[in-house]
Write an enzyme that holds these catalytic residues in place. Structure first.
Site, PDB file in Angstrom:
ATOM      1  N   GLY A  36      26.753  41.228  46.805  1.00  0.00           N
ATOM      2  CA  GLY A  36      25.362  40.884  47.038  1.00  0.00           C
ATOM      3  C   GLY A  36      24.717  41.960  47.875  1.00  0.00           C
ATOM      4  CG  MET A  38      22.888  41.429  53.915  1.00  0.00           C
ATOM      5  SD  MET A  38      22.924  42.871  54.977  1.00  0.00           S
ATOM      6  CE  MET A  38      24.016  42.274  56.247  1.00  0.00           C
ATOM      7  CB  VAL A  41      28.882  36.098  47.066  1.00  0.00           C
ATOM      8  CG1 VAL A  41      28.676  34.584  47.077  1.00  0.00           C
ATOM      9  CG2 VAL A  41      27.754  36.796  47.804  1.00  0.00           C
ATOM     10  CE  LYS A  56      25.205  37.574  51.114  1.00  0.00           C
ATOM     11  NZ  LYS A  56      23.755  37.347  50.845  1.00  0.00           N
ATOM     12  CG  ASP A 153      15.862  41.719  46.500  1.00  0.00           C
ATOM     13  OD1 ASP A 153      15.071  42.350  45.765  1.00  0.00           O
ATOM     14  OD2 ASP A 153      17.085  41.732  46.331  1.00  0.00           O
TER      15      ASP A 153
END
Length: 487
Positions: A36, A38, A41, A56, A153
């Site tokens: 993802g 950051m 996941v 995550k 986003d």
């Protein structure tokens, strides 16, 4: 038919093969992760509650550098804000922690397909679905924007259509990569985190407001309407207004967008292969009762809580500092609120308590309350120190940023201009605080269509010149502002 099995990730990315692992002696990673914005996941299994979840984990390659502490702070803060949103259109947050230097968030596992998957296979969408999906997204944004959580986003890859037909907005991770605080900026002017097609023009100036998400929603609606000659004129017109260059030309907020979409909603055609289960009868029954609720009459009363320990104002400040450093912002706010209420208003320490309260709310990301608390603290501190004293200028900057995050651009501009006027009146060399205020005001002016004024402000600062540490930031922003004037 491509499916992500509820894992929010960038469409088309390859999974990263790793060995099975157990996080926090509880969450068993049972599937290969997807990357993802950051971190990785994972589909995982909660061994204590006997259920599947999504875990995550922050990217290891983002850790270990100078920005690690700040990045982790934002990672945790955004998880808390997402949890605070408490909306059925946002995946529920179950847990957050760190295990062997792996910072993780445990979330609801969303079962369904991304909107990107749907659009890749079904074009045009059956009548009504574009308005229905857009309405659900706008309802989510109305909730998240109320707690100052801006997605940054929003795109078809980050919208999940669940098997029962409901919509969830996923992956608020990019919100961590952009911040109004210039001392810890991770995304410089001229660059954005996320897909450029869906980014509002102001994002390239380092600013993000609720109207930035509305721009992205406009792009998403346009994607859904592509190849649909029968699209309602009202929906086409709404999408065109949402993608206006200036935030002030877009709808005021997500609530207004929902109101304009509501008349377009109607009975939906089937979506075989995507909407397969329908909403359970028990949930439909529950939803029916909600229509009977009266409209809210005002702010919800704060919960009453008992105080089990009497603290002096200084003890309360010290305890609140510890709580805030540990991310327990609600406890810190409660202590400071109680200390302010119990103290003699004439006692000078009340001013310090108000400053602390404002700082905690800013760190917590509670923009609405932070703006109000900053205003009270500024009023309390005025007259005790010079208008450009660091303690006072910091409060005023936080107040301006809070207004901007809430989409209150006129109020933000007023605070910036007043602070800059005070710096100019004070004279002397251009301080870092002065430059920060000028840069943020310039970005604000540029997105309001006054790029010429913004450019003049930045050129004037460079002529002084500013402190060396600020020169790069000013030049980056100046280049971005000039790009808006001469694309």
């Amino acid at each position: 038919m491509t499916r992500h099995n509820g894992l929010w990730s960038n469409h088309g990315t390859e999974p990263i093969v790793t060995s099975p692992a157990l996080i926090a002696d509880r969450y068993e990673l049972i599937d290969d992760p997807f990357r993802g914005s950051m971190g990785e996941v994972f589909r995982a299994y909660d061994t204590r509650l006997d259920r599947e979840v999504a875990v995550k984990v922050i990217h290891r390659d983002l850790l270990g550098g100078d920005l690690e502490t700040e990045l982790v702070r934002r990672f945790r803060r955004e998880a808390r804000l997402t949890a605070k949103a408490a909306h059925p259109g946002v995946p529920e947050i179950f847990d957050i922690g760190v295990d062997q230097n792996r910072h993780y968030v445990v979330m609801e596992l969303v079962q369904g397909a991304t909107l990107r998957d749907l659009l890749n296979e079904v074009q045009p969408l059956p009548d009504g679905w574009a308005a229905f999906i857009a309405a659900q997204i706008s309802a989510v944004l109305a909730c998240t924007h109320a707690v100052a959580l801006i997605h940054r986003d929003l795109k078809p890859d980050n919208v999940m259509l669940c098997v029962d037909g409901t919509v969830k907005v996923i992956d608020f991770g990019v919100a961590i990569l952009a911040d109004m605080n210039p001392s810890s900026r991770l995304t410089p002017p001229g660059a954005t985190a996320g897909d450029a097609r869906y980014q509002a023009p102001e994002r390239f100036l380092g600013l993000a407001t609720p109207q930035s998400d509305l721009f992205s929603l406009g792009r998403v609606i346009q994607d859904m309407l592509r190849d649909d000659p029968s699209a309602p004129d009202a929906l086409v017109a709404l999408s065109e207004q949402l993608v206006q260059v200036s935030p002030e030309q877009r709808p005021v907020n997500a609530t207004e967008v929902f109101g304009r979409l509501k008349p377009l909603l109607g009975r939906l055609a089937s979506l075989p292969g995507f909407v397969t289960s329908g909403r359970p009868d028990a949930l439909r029954m529950y939803d029916e009762t909600l229509r009977l609720l009266p409209a809210p009459l005002g702010e919800r009363c704060a919960p009453v809580h008992a105080s089990y320990e009497v603290l002096t104002p200084r003890q309360a400040r010290a305890r609140a500092e510890v709580y805030a450093a540990d991310g327990r912002f609600n406890l810190a706010v409660r202590l400071l609120d109680d200390a302010i209420a119990a103290a003699d208003p004439a006692d000078r320490i009340v001013t310090d308590l108000r400053r602390d309260l404002a700082a905690v709310l800013v760190d917590a990301g509670d923009a609405r309350r932070a703006v109000d608390a900053c205003a009270v603290a500024v009023k309390a501190l005025a007259g005790r120190v010079a208008p450009t004293h660091p303690a006072l200028s910091s409060l005023r900057l936080s107040m301006a940023r809070g207004h901007a995050v809430l989409g209150e651009l006129r109020q933000a501009r007023d605070v910036y201009e007043s602070l800059i006027d005070d710096f100019v009146t004070a004279g002397g060399s251009t301080s870092a605080e002065h430059v920060v205020a000028v840069c943020e005001l310039a970005a604000l002016l540029a997105i309001q269509g006054d790029a010429g004024h913004a450019e003049d402000l930045l050129v004037k600062v460079l002529d002084v010149p500013p402190v060396p540490s600020c020169v790069g930031r000013v030049r980056e922003l100046l280049a971005a502002v000039r790009q808006t004037r001469h694309p």
